[in-house]
Design an enzyme around this catalytic site. Sequence first.
Site, PDB file in Angstrom:
ATOM      1  CG  HIS A 277       5.480  -0.592   1.451  1.00  0.00           C
ATOM      2  ND1 HIS A 277       5.228   0.034   0.273  1.00  0.00           N
ATOM      3  CD2 HIS A 277       5.148   0.295   2.417  1.00  0.00           C
ATOM      4  CE1 HIS A 277       4.754   1.255   0.512  1.00  0.00           C
ATOM      5  NE2 HIS A 277       4.685   1.434   1.810  1.00  0.00           N
TER       6      HIS A 277
ATOM      7  CD  GLU B 206       5.490  -0.026   6.896  1.00  0.00           C
ATOM      8  OE1 GLU B 206       6.299  -0.046   5.967  1.00  0.00           O
ATOM      9  OE2 GLU B 206       4.803   0.981   7.179  1.00  0.00           O
TER      10      GLU B 206
ATOM     11  CD  GLU C 244       8.424   1.137   2.501  1.00  0.00           C
ATOM     12  OE1 GLU C 244       7.997   1.705   3.535  1.00  0.00           O
ATOM     13  OE2 GLU C 244       8.475   1.710   1.398  1.00  0.00           O
TER      14      GLU C 244
HETATM   15 ZN   LIG Z   1       4.132   3.056   3.053  1.00  0.00          ZN
END
Ligand SMILES: [Zn+2]
Length: 1077
Positions: free
Chosen positions: A417, A414, A380
């Site tokens: 995140h 992602e 990420e």
């Molecule tokens: Zn993760």
Amino acid sequence: MPTPTTVKLLVDETNEDGKRSSPVEHVWSDPRLPHNRRRASGCAAFCAIACVMFILGATIGAAVYTYLTPGAFRELLNWTTSSGNGDEMLSDDFEELIEQHCPDFPWDELRLPNDIRPDHYNISIHPDIDAGRLSGQVAIDLRVENETSVIVLHAHRLNLSSFYINVNNRKVNAEHSECDVLQQWAFTLDKPVEENDEIVLGIEYDGLMLADMHGLYISTHHSNNGKIWKSVASQFEPNHARKAFPCFDEPNLKATFQVSVVREPEHVTRSNTNLRVTREHSEEGLYIDVFEKSVKMSTYLLAVAVLDNYDYNKRLTKTTAEPIEVRLYASRDVLKGQADFGLDVATKALEYFEDYFNISYPLDKVDLLALDDFAEGAMENWGLITFRDSSLLYNEKTSGELSKEHIALVICHEIAHQWFGNLVTMDWWNDLWLNEGFANYMEYKCVDHIFPKWKIMSRFYAENAGSAMEPDGLSSSRPINAGLESNTTNIMSLFDAISYHKAAAIIHMLQGLAGEWYFQKALIEYLNKYKYDNAKGEELWRIVEKHASLPHGVTVESLAKAFTTQVGYPLIQIGLVNNDEEILVHNQTRFLFDRDHKKNDKDGDKDGDGDGDGDRDGDKDKAKAKAGDKAGDKDESEEDEEDENGKDDDDSDDEKEKKEKKKMQKKGRGSNEDEDDEDLEWPIPVHFRTDDKGEPQLKWLRPGEQKVHWRLDSPSKWVIANSGGIGYFKVLYDKKIYRELNRQLNRDHSEISAIDRTMLITDAFDFTKVGLLDIGTYMDMVQYAEDERDRMAWTMISQQMESIEGLIEETDYIHLFRDFQRSLVVKVYEELGWDDGESDEKEESPSRRGLQQTVLSFACRLNHGDCSKKAIQRFNQWAVSKKPVTPELQGIIFSEGIKHGDSALWEKAYTAFQSATTPKAKQNLMEGMAATKDPKLVNRLLRMTLDSKSIKANTIHWVLSALAKNELSRTAAWRFFRINYDDYEEILGKGSNLLFACIRGLVDKTSTKHDLEELKEFLESKNLENNRSKLEQLFENIEVNIQWRELNEEKLEEYLREWDERRRRLHRRHKQFEGKF
Ligand SMILES: [Zn+2]
């Protein structure tokens, strides 16, 4: 952290020659902590995930999980294959090592001193791809927190060329020293610096750039025309930034970054922020790209890419506060026609999260970068998210619906995140679950928002609570909050099912109890309060507590603490008493698969006769009768009074927390030292429902409560506790309830929700492993499978059946068990068939495809005539006329085709394997080739695993696992592996996770004491100490296999013979009946 990738997508991770580690790598990563000081650098590298094996379970075929698992799960799987440079350091060894290797170094801990913090980095980096080296300069603005005369920071595999230190714009003298064991450099100043002093530390350095997928590394792309392109990418989480530049490499030492990258003219560079300016750099025709200054962030989120022959497609978000440019970068020859879906999901996810968190995405761009060589599913990095190509690129024609689902989950994970993890970061890795549990949880919510017809939340229970309970039921498990000590290098071991799936399940539980809206409000406050900063788990709970009060006086904090700081999870038992008008709930205690380790039942209900009689009528009924008497004295109002009073809970929780802390301190690394499991108790939210079709009601079983009665509105036949799968615990019912539940399932299973059915099946099978449930009751339960059409419930049944088959395959009644399984699949097989489901609405198809894949592979495994026939037909059409194969069914078709085909067909598959361009196709073909019945071809395939030109190092374990699934090649594969162990060790790395994945794939079905002893003896001499925790888990899983056989084998035979007799009788009757008319 990095995210998702399915087992089947684990391909193409190595460098060109197929070896993960170059010879140079060995210098740095000898796990034995060599005596030469330079070599000692390697000892703090990290041990990749231990627990993955559990997810698959000792007995669950990995392939079944393909595509059925969410993003983050696949992420875990990838860690198993990630570098074995992980030599986990034992804290006991630690002090000794420092003394031995760094006697004069002015610091002796892995965590940096807190006297100095970085504010800003100005980094200029030149990755020289051809030379495999990098060089750079970094100037770091430092802030003094406490007076000190030493600056300590991280650096690993780097050489210092020169340095300077300015204090308040005046150059000062300092002495440089290094400690490879700590991966640190120190600069000892002539005189101390004080608060408010302005310090700049400038360093010129150079280092290595390998193809090891950590730090700054080389990723290789083979284009369709055979050309090879080399690019550079970064993977810094958790602690590899220090391999790219000297830095304060801890998540809570956030700073801003100004990155410049030197490149060849034809290369494109990307970093977290947009490019600001490009200048000529040198006479050799190099250029330098200067990027905008970043926001304040942790080192592990920094990213750099130098791309050769890449291009991009782009999209703008529409509903965000400011338009965000989303670009998808991929190698030119794979970009076309494969970028739309990824861009679409990413833009929608950004719009969704910005709205959900009510906080604007702070950057103006996100790049999605597809890489050939990538150890995880995705990572990420803020503004530059990196992906394994198969987790990002979606091709309408060839990828299939399950890929689509997988890619959507990975991207959502992602993007989540970017807020949870990037904006607010865990303070230290022991709270990794704050990052990963939330991203895992939010990925489902995001996909559910974007694709509501997929009904993705129906997968949540099985893939989070369900999958985490397997490793978490072993005595070697650990609490979510790891209690990771400062001086441990074992960070990678935290990237496991506990941090991802258990944490997601606990978050889901808290959200379910607190209420969606209140929980969301709390998250928004939490993100705002700690943005560009770090937080600990308890800080989140404190905020949730403010916004949401749980019913019946239980506090959010007490609940969260109990489930995050205690290891394992509770088991409760449920009965119906007093004319079925009362539920008796009793006996909360930690559930463990190892029945000898500790009692699963404090009441002494567990029968010790080893006959697997989970009903234990005698004792239990006595207990029930006794409890029933007691219940008479206690009415509902009294209980409600108790419910109002949550104080006891808090007190006992505090006590427990102290005890647990002590335990953790004692345990250090959270391994499986003996602990007092009987002290563990939890506040347990029990949502229960009965056969009266009403909504579930919530009651609490609180710490200290052993027997509680809940009055029902009317007498009930059955009850389901934990309805909806919100709580993280297992429920064992009494014999009568199981009988009624089984009747209900077989009469009309739709009366019980799909999640509840999945949970019942999961728990029931797990109870047979410990003798808490009679195998006959379990077998009666799964008979309804012929009418089951829910993907997760069927997946669970299919895995369990395959697992049992593996355990009893040497018995003389195996044919009966196979008949039994066939009886489950016939109807559903006929209904689903091989059609491509074109008539279905497209958006609904992932779950239908998933069910079809599960059912077809189940039927073909059992040599179902029509299944094999159709698979072979399709295989032949593919082999002869190159007719494309439905992506999701490739695995089944290749395996069946090769299993029943001759060596010429095998050769065709091998040729296709050599020229396959997608990781997925390669894997399917490789697994197909392993299904051969020809011993010569088995041997050829085995020899190929030692030839890196044929099979890449990071896919060897796939071939070996597939060969181990084939009963004709299993023994040969294990024998070959043992004979050639040294060669495998050479290719895969000593004690590496890849090596371990091979071992696990070959032996995880082991189920006899004799074989276990032999295995232990063999492995004991193999210097796998640095993978001790994984070894213990493997052994423990095998012990559970052995235990299952001891408890169930005889009873299962009896059951199957009776079942067989019954069906024969029915058949005869049917014949007579036919004869009459
Ligand atoms: Zn993760």
